[in-house]
Design a protein around this motif. Structure first.
Motif, PDB file in Angstrom:
ATOM      1  N   GLY A  52      -7.111 -71.995 -33.580  1.00 47.99           N
ATOM      2  CA  GLY A  52      -7.624 -72.626 -34.851  1.00 47.99           C
ATOM      3  C   GLY A  52      -8.226 -74.074 -34.676  1.00 47.99           C
ATOM      4  O   GLY A  52      -8.948 -74.611 -35.342  1.00 47.99           O
ATOM      5  N   CYS A  53      -7.554 -74.565 -33.641  1.00 50.00           N
ATOM      6  CA  CYS A  53      -7.717 -76.069 -33.581  1.00 50.00           C
ATOM      7  C   CYS A  53      -7.313 -76.729 -32.284  1.00 50.00           C
ATOM      8  O   CYS A  53      -7.245 -77.855 -32.039  1.00 50.00           O
ATOM      9  N   SER A  54      -7.056 -75.912 -31.190  1.00 51.00           N
ATOM     10  CA  SER A  54      -6.563 -76.313 -29.811  1.00 51.00           C
ATOM     11  C   SER A  54      -7.634 -77.427 -29.390  1.00 51.00           C
ATOM     12  O   SER A  54      -8.755 -77.388 -29.587  1.00 51.00           O
ATOM     13  N   GLN A  56      -5.465 -79.871 -30.827  1.00 53.80           N
ATOM     14  CA  GLN A  56      -5.028 -80.588 -31.856  1.00 53.80           C
ATOM     15  C   GLN A  56      -3.477 -80.165 -32.319  1.00 53.80           C
ATOM     16  O   GLN A  56      -2.834 -81.299 -32.711  1.00 53.80           O
ATOM     17  N   GLY A  57      -3.077 -78.996 -32.182  1.00 47.19           N
ATOM     18  CA  GLY A  57      -1.751 -78.450 -32.628  1.00 47.19           C
ATOM     19  C   GLY A  57      -1.414 -78.715 -33.924  1.00 47.19           C
ATOM     20  O   GLY A  57      -0.341 -79.013 -34.444  1.00 47.19           O
ATOM     21  N   GLN A  58      -2.360 -78.452 -34.757  1.00 44.40           N
ATOM     22  CA  GLN A  58      -2.328 -78.741 -36.263  1.00 44.40           C
ATOM     23  C   GLN A  58      -2.372 -77.578 -37.559  1.00 44.40           C
ATOM     24  O   GLN A  58      -2.144 -77.831 -38.333  1.00 44.40           O
ATOM     25  N   CYS A  59      -2.770 -76.801 -36.924  1.00 43.09           N
ATOM     26  CA  CYS A  59      -3.077 -75.450 -37.499  1.00 43.09           C
ATOM     27  C   CYS A  59      -2.088 -74.548 -37.681  1.00 43.09           C
ATOM     28  O   CYS A  59      -2.010 -73.517 -38.774  1.00 43.09           O
ATOM     29  N   GLY A  60      -1.265 -74.401 -36.734  1.00 42.75           N
ATOM     30  CA  GLY A  60      -0.288 -73.382 -36.682  1.00 42.75           C
ATOM     31  C   GLY A  60      -0.802 -71.943 -36.157  1.00 42.75           C
ATOM     32  O   GLY A  60       0.151 -70.987 -36.015  1.00 42.75           O
ATOM     33  N   CYS A  61      -1.941 -71.706 -35.815  1.00 44.14           N
ATOM     34  CA  CYS A  61      -2.304 -70.410 -35.903  1.00 44.14           C
ATOM     35  C   CYS A  61      -1.794 -69.649 -34.490  1.00 44.14           C
ATOM     36  O   CYS A  61      -1.928 -68.674 -34.177  1.00 44.14           O
ATOM     37  N   CYS A  62      -1.570 -70.631 -33.461  1.00 43.32           N
ATOM     38  CA  CYS A  62      -1.173 -70.258 -32.280  1.00 43.32           C
ATOM     39  C   CYS A  62       0.443 -70.231 -31.937  1.00 43.32           C
ATOM     40  O   CYS A  62       0.864 -70.184 -30.939  1.00 43.32           O
ATOM     41  N   THR A  63       1.238 -70.272 -33.203  1.00 45.38           N
ATOM     42  CA  THR A  63       2.377 -70.261 -33.244  1.00 45.38           C
ATOM     43  C   THR A  63       3.285 -69.038 -32.425  1.00 45.38           C
ATOM     44  O   THR A  63       2.771 -67.886 -32.689  1.00 45.38           O
ATOM     45  N   ARG A  71       7.032 -72.319 -31.505  1.00 43.43           N
ATOM     46  CA  ARG A  71       6.414 -73.344 -30.842  1.00 43.43           C
ATOM     47  C   ARG A  71       4.926 -73.288 -30.923  1.00 43.43           C
ATOM     48  O   ARG A  71       4.283 -72.139 -30.868  1.00 43.43           O
ATOM     49  N   VAL A  72       4.293 -74.391 -30.964  1.00 37.55           N
ATOM     50  CA  VAL A  72       2.684 -74.473 -31.049  1.00 37.55           C
ATOM     51  C   VAL A  72       2.183 -74.516 -29.881  1.00 37.55           C
ATOM     52  O   VAL A  72       2.319 -75.450 -28.988  1.00 37.55           O
ATOM     53  N   SER A  73       1.574 -73.176 -29.481  1.00 35.90           N
ATOM     54  CA  SER A  73       1.365 -72.968 -28.212  1.00 35.90           C
ATOM     55  C   SER A  73       0.196 -73.571 -27.408  1.00 35.90           C
ATOM     56  O   SER A  73      -0.006 -73.778 -26.264  1.00 35.90           O
ATOM     57  N   CYS A  74      -0.772 -74.200 -28.232  1.00 36.72           N
ATOM     58  CA  CYS A  74      -1.954 -75.004 -27.731  1.00 36.72           C
ATOM     59  C   CYS A  74      -1.718 -76.274 -27.015  1.00 36.72           C
ATOM     60  O   CYS A  74      -2.195 -76.763 -26.425  1.00 36.72           O
ATOM     61  N   VAL A  75      -0.511 -76.707 -27.662  1.00 37.09           N
ATOM     62  CA  VAL A  75       0.023 -77.951 -27.064  1.00 37.09           C
ATOM     63  C   VAL A  75       1.371 -77.743 -26.327  1.00 37.09           C
ATOM     64  O   VAL A  75       2.154 -78.750 -26.134  1.00 37.09           O
TER      65      VAL A  75
HETATM   66  S1  FES Z   1      -4.595 -73.666 -32.333  1.00 35.12           S
HETATM   67 FE1  FES Z   1      -4.020 -75.027 -34.004  1.00 35.12          FE
HETATM   68  S2  FES Z   1      -1.960 -75.458 -33.668  1.00 35.12           S
HETATM   69 FE2  FES Z   1      -2.645 -74.599 -32.016  1.00 35.12          FE
END
Ligand code: FES
Ligand code: FES
Length: 542
Positions: A52-54, A56-63, A71-75
């Motif tokens: 959702g925001c990779s 940025q690590g801010q939306c949580g969609c990749c948890t 863990r937020v996997s995009c970061v």
């Molecule tokens: S894609 Fe948004 S927090 Fe990882």
């Protein structure tokens, strides 16, 4: 030297791999410097994990879970999970996955479903790690996430249900009626059910073939398609977006006049969670970026589908076209800022910002006239991102809000405790009041209910969006009109902790089912504005 040769034989340059346990199975993937998110989606076909925001690590969609902790996997660099256990929604035990899925379906806690798998992983970890959680802990956990559709309350209710010692068996709901109600409330087809909760909403980038070339498109331009997302990210050179310290602006002035009421609004991001995406095979029909819902009208004119078609034809191969979150914020259409001056009889002026590159605002003009026929509409050219008339009730909702509060304005009454009413022409009716504690009381009439859970879910989402719009939301621009607030957190969307309790009463009738949540959206905005003293600029509490 012998040791180096031996290492090269085991792990040749350019061919390194990293290994970890995914959902209980050892996997090895190329060590290409990718984030865990990209590794899971691109190499291991885990499509419940969303971007959702990779980065940025801010939306949580990749948890996901790493060794049982969310863990937020995009970061998270894939190299960081070497030798560790990674769990996605697919890897939960059958009992856990079914219980959380049933709870989300039963409470209507998933609409488009893009945010849901990440939220389920976060909330299920509360149970896994602490043996349960109360509502406050759930709302705190949700601080790491964004859901634009549901307004949080149904998610808290889903968690309450899933974490109860003996959850009741799932109530029988008719999927066809739920989908019908969802379609009436949203601007595009939307279904609900277990597959949506588990991330199967048919999102464009989830259905792309693995051999498709990839483009991370910069705005409406086209970069050269490349073989992998990792390469596309390298070439795009995207950096995490930023929160600016630039103040919000109200670009349109209210004209001079003897007004009973004035209002100025700012730039508001539609903030749909799935960034624009499409893919197409040569000569084929591009995948729709709208997927399971309409993105509040924000993607109606998205260029990604036509770009995917053109590039696929040029390349003679399937091509995926993706926008990053930062690109969505820079180039996607916004809710147009307005300035309104209105007399006590409802006559007056609405000025609407229309930067170059914006859509034709004729539909907005018609919608405003249907609400306040004596409000003349002027378009004002300003510097800024494009605006569009399709974004949730744009223009209509502002006029509806003014009309709803005018009786209170004439009586010189503001503050909480007053019932405001909005009727959407050809659609439903809503009455909303905020009480002294800030809780929201909603009554809605929307014809035949079809599926109460779905209608209630959309009304909860509409209240959240209305309150958030009036009190918190806006994105800052610099003097040239370039967007400065590029991260999801900078949009100002009300968090779960800051969202008040909402009480919904649905008045059933046997009339044809009509949209009820748009009236709720405008009525909630009007009630919040009245409670905040009819402050002349929105947001009122930022
Ligand atoms: S894609 Fe948004 S927090 Fe990882
Ligand atoms: S259901 Fe949460 S963003 Fe759509």
């Amino acid at each position: 030297m012998w040791l180096r040769l031996l290492l090269q034989l085991i792990d040749p340059p350019g061919g390194r791999s990293v290994s970890f346990a995914l959902n209980g199975t050892e996997v090895s993937v190329p060590d290409d410097g990718s984030s865990l998110l990209d590794t899971l989606r691109e190499h291991l076909n885990c499509r419940s994990v969303k971007d959702g925001c990779s980065p940025q690590g801010q939306c949580g969609c990749c948890t996901v879970w790493v060794d049982d902790a969310p863990r937020v996997s995009c970061v998270t660099a894939t190299r960081r999970v070497v030798g560790r256990r990674v769990t996605t929604l697919e890897g939960l035990t059958d009992e856990l996955r079914r219980r959380w899925t049933d709870a989300f379906v039963q409470t209507g806690a998933s609409q488009c479903g893009f945010c849901t798998p990440g939220i389920v992983m976060r909330l299920a970890s509360l149970e896994h790690r602490r043996g349960g959680a109360d509502d406050a802990a759930v709302r705190t956990a949700l601080a790491a996430h964004l859901c634009r559709c549901t307004g949080w309350q149904s998610i808290v209710e889903a968690a309450r249900l899933a974490l109860s010692p003996a959850p009741p068996p799932p109530a029988g709901r008719a999927p066809v009626l739920a989908a019908w109600r969802a379609q009436v409330e949203g601007p595009a087809f939307q279904s609900s059910g277990a597959e949506i909760v588990q991330g199967g909403g048919g999102f464009a980038d989830d259905t792309a073939p693995h051999d498709a070339l990839v483009v991370l498109a910069p705005g409406e331009g086209a970069a050269e398609p490349v073989a992998t997302l990792a390469e596309a990210r390298r070439r795009a050179g995207s950096v995490p977006g930023r929160n600016s310290t630039v103040a919000l602006s109200h670009p349109v002035a209210v004209p001079e006049g003897d007004w009973a009421l004035t209002l100025r609004t700012t730039w508001v991001e539609p903030a749909y969670l799935e960034p624009d995406a499409s893919w197409c095979a040569p000569g084929g029909v591009p995948a729709t970026p709208l997927a399971n819902g309409g993105a509040f009208g924000g993607k109606r004119r998205s260029p990604v589908a036509s770009l995917a078609r053109r590039l696929a034809d040029d390349q003679g191969r399937p091509v995926r076209v993706l926008w990053s979150r930062e690109t969505v914020v820079r180039y996607g259409p916004k809710r147009p800022p307005v300035a309104i001056g209105v007399r006590a009889d409802g006559s007056g002026v609405m000025r609407v910002a229309r930067p170059s590159g914006s859509a034709d605002l004729t539909p907005l003009r018609r919608a405003v006239a249907a609400q306040l026929p004596d409000l003349s509409l002027e378009e004002v050219v300003v510097a800024g991102p494009p605006v569009a008339p399709e974004i949730r009730g744009a223009g209509w909702a502002e006029a509806a809000v003014v009309r709803a509060v005018l009786p209170w304005c004439r009586a010189g009454v503001t503050g909480p405790g007053h019932r405001v009413e909005v009727r959407r022409p050809g659609a439903g009716r809503a009455v909303v009041a905020l009480d002294a504690a800030g809780e929201v009381h909603v009554e809605v009439w929307a014809g035949e209910v079809l599926d109460e859970v779905t209608l209630r879910s959309y009304c909860l989402g509409a209240v959240h969006q209305g309150l958030s719009w009036v009190r918190r939301e806006g994105i800052a621009l610099d003097e040239s009109g370039a967007v400065q607030d590029l991260t999801i957190r900078s949009f100002g969307i009300l968090s779960a902790r800051d969202t008040p309790e909402v009480h919904i009463t649905i008045h059933a009738s046997d009339g044809w089912p009509v949209n009820g949540s748009d009236a709720v959206f405008a009525a909630a905005a009007a009630a919040a504005w009245l409670a905040d003293g009819l402050a002349p600029e929105w947001p009122t509490r930022r």
